[in-house]
Design an enzyme around this catalytic site. Structure first.
Site, PDB file in Angstrom:
ATOM      1  N   ASP A  54       9.938   1.502   4.987  1.00  0.00           N
ATOM      2  CA  ASP A  54      10.820   1.013   5.366  1.00  0.00           C
ATOM      3  C   ASP A  54      11.709   1.940   6.251  1.00  0.00           C
ATOM      4  OD1 ASP A  54       9.803  -1.201   4.505  1.00  0.00           O
ATOM      5  OD2 ASP A  54      11.322  -1.676   3.086  1.00  0.00           O
TER       6      ASP A  54
ATOM      7  N   GLY B 125      16.701 -10.638   2.636  1.00  0.00           N
ATOM      8  CA  GLY B 125      16.135 -11.219   1.714  1.00  0.00           C
ATOM      9  C   GLY B 125      14.894 -11.928   2.608  1.00  0.00           C
TER      10      GLY B 125
ATOM     11  N   THR C 288       0.714  -1.126   0.130  1.00  0.00           N
ATOM     12  CA  THR C 288       0.044   0.067   0.058  1.00  0.00           C
ATOM     13  C   THR C 288       0.920   1.260   0.201  1.00  0.00           C
ATOM     14  OG1 THR C 288      -0.073  -0.294   2.434  1.00  0.00           O
ATOM     15  CG2 THR C 288      -2.116  -0.989   1.182  1.00  0.00           C
ATOM     16  N   ASP C 289       2.016   1.163   0.273  1.00  0.00           N
ATOM     17  CA  ASP C 289       2.813   2.379   0.508  1.00  0.00           C
ATOM     18  C   ASP C 289       3.240   3.192  -0.863  1.00  0.00           C
ATOM     19  OD1 ASP C 289       4.827   0.525  -0.341  1.00  0.00           O
ATOM     20  OD2 ASP C 289       6.252   1.190   1.329  1.00  0.00           O
TER      21      ASP C 289
ATOM     22  N   GLY D  60      12.416 -10.024   4.216  1.00  0.00           N
ATOM     23  CA  GLY D  60      11.299  -9.119   4.212  1.00  0.00           C
ATOM     24  C   GLY D  60      11.313  -8.202   5.366  1.00  0.00           C
TER      25      GLY D  60
END
Ligand code: GLA
Length: 374
Positions: A164, A118, A31-32, A120
């Site tokens: 992030d 890797g 959604t970002d 997430g």
């Protein structure tokens, strides 16, 4: 860290050290970049970066985990080329700082991390933020978030959005962060004390730079174009409604947009459930998010689905979902504290016997944003 730094760079002064946490996203996936809502939590898993001036005009960056390093002269930073490995995140930050007028001097850096790569859990943003804070102490956190994102998009070539970097730079201990990716307004959401969270790494590595992530970004843009052709007031998929899905567009674009629209609603509903300390409803929303990511967004994989199924079958588990970009990586699980021991002693075994992969569980204790270590 300090003694390893001294061994590696015997002629350097004592370094400053920065810690930058990984993150897990509780809900609000993909959604970002559609300018919607996300709800990440900073982790205790972290990257540490030690830095001290060198006596020349070289930037040297050594990764203790990978036992290899990279170096570049400041004069060559503008013409640096990406190499499609971890150094792109590091060099990308140095380059972006330089382009934005931060006056850099030669530095020796050492990087060490316990965030699995890797998986997430945002090891790349932690590396970016750690290096940026180590090289530009005292810089404004908002400016650093934007700069780190620019380095990732422009130099590392990953078309991601701001979640992030914000999670790494602005999280508060004990809370999740509700972030509106359009206005960048954020709110700390205090998590219920009786809720326990576990992360389980499926052992399947995702490659975020891979074409699938890029394709999802394009498919969302295609859905938005179709909607805007009829409803020009819709600025992003965050403003779209389920009614807009009746418009002419490909089935793929329709499913991608349906995920984004329903996922934004789930984020806000989950925040409400958190505020009511309603673990059952929180879990239901997390599991619905997983289903939407599997069916509409096509970013899950057999191992993640199996792991979610095994988790959901355990007593005391309220909900589970894949987290992060997908195609491997981790799931996040909401469960009762008294169910944690049973979960840890049975789920990894069952997962291994069903998939042949090793699962690694982590406790998820919401931690604080990146900071200098005194
Ligand atoms: C990756 C990206 C984030 C976000 C997630 C999916 O982690 O780095 O910006 O798009 O995927 O929610």
């Amino acid at each position: 860290m300090r003694s390893r730094f001294a061994k590696l760079y015997p002629r350097s002064d004592s370094p400053r050290i920065v810690r930058a946490p990984g993150r897990v996203n509780l809900i609000g996936e993909h959604t970002d970049y559609n300018l919607g809502f996300v709800l990440p939590v900073a982790l205790e898993l972290e990257t540490q970066v030690a830095a001290a001036p060198s006596n020349d005009d070289w930037i040297r960056i050594y990764s203790a985990n990978l036992a290899c390093g990279t170096q570049i002269r400041l004069d060559d930073i503008v013409s640096a080329q990406p190499r499609s490995d971890w150094t792109d995140y590091a060099i990308g930050i140095v380059r972006e700082l330089h382009l934005r007028g931060y006056r850099l001097r030669g530095q020796n850096l050492l990087v060490e991390s316990n965030i699995p790569q890797g998986a997430g859990l945002s090891s790349s943003a932690a590396l970016e933020v750690g290096i940026a804070m180590a090289l530009a102490p005292g810089a404004d956190a908002g400016a650093l978030a934007e700069l780190c994102l620019a380095a990732e998009v422009d130099f590392a070539g990953v078309p991601c959005a701001i979640m992030d970097q914000f999670a790494c730079l602005f999280s508060e201990a004990g809370s999740a962060m509700l972030l509106d990716c359009q206005s960048l307004v954020r709110r700390a959401i205090c998590l219920p004390e009786h809720a326990s969270w576990l992360i389980v790494n499926s052992g399947v590595r995702h490659a975020l730079g891979a074409s699938a992530y890029r394709r999802r970004v394009e498919e969302c843009a295609e859905a938005l174009r179709a909607i805007r052709a009829v409803a020009p007031g819709v600025g992003s998929l965050r403003d779209a409604t389920l009614d807009h899905l009746k418009l002419e567009m490909s089935d793929t674009a329709r499913r991608r947009a349906r995920h984004v629209i329903t996922e934004d609603a789930r984020v806000l509903a989950l925040v409400e459930a958190v505020e009511n300390a309603d673990l059952t409803q929180m879990g239901t929303l997390m599991t619905a998010s997983h289903k939407s990511l599997t069916v509409d967004y096509d970013v899950s994989c057999a191992e993640l689905d199996t792991l979610v199924d095994i988790a959901l079958a355990r007593e005391g588990v309220h909900g589970a979902r894949m987290t992060g970009g997908g195609f491997g990586g981790c799931i996040v699980v909401l469960l009762n504290e008294n169910a944690v021991a049973g979960f840890l002693s049975s789920v990894p075994q069952e997962y291994e016997s069903r998939t042949g992969q090793k699962a690694t569980p982590y406790r998820c204790n919401p931690s604080a944003a990146a900071s200098a270590i005194p």
